[in-house]
Design a protein around this motif. Structure first.
Motif: not given
Length: 95
Positions: A75-95
């Motif tokens: 999927v990383r290789d597919v996304l490299a071909q079809i995304l208009a901009e870099p993906m944004v990944i947010k890692r979150l934990v409960a407060a």
């Protein structure tokens, strides 16, 4: 510690269906991973080029392991071909 991940994607013009298909294809193999609790893509109803992926993992080690799988590399290789901009990944934990 449960780890929540929110990943944001924007498809290039005309690649909206490919983005949806690529993310949906990740659901089953990701949920089969031992540390994956939730793996659900969503489409913005006002902008079909925008998708958000909501994930929940048993911890950071499980997510790191996910990043080594064949389906992630694909999927990383597919996304490299079809995304208009870099993906944004947010890692979150409960407060």
């Amino acid at each position: 510690m449960t780890l929540h991940v929110v990943a944001e994607f924007r498809a290039a013009n005309g690649q909206e269906d490919r983005l949806r298909t690529a993310l949906e294809a990740m659901i089953e193999p990701s949920l089969a991973e031992p540390g994956c609790l939730i793996y659900q893509p969503y489409t913005d109803p006002n902008d079909p080029s925008r998708m958000v992926l909501v994930e929940e993992w048993t911890g950071p080690d499980a997510l790191d392991e996910h990043f080594t799988t064949a389906h992630f590399f694909h999927v990383r290789d597919v996304l490299a071909q079809i995304l208009a901009e870099p993906m944004v990944i947010k890692r979150l934990v409960a407060a």
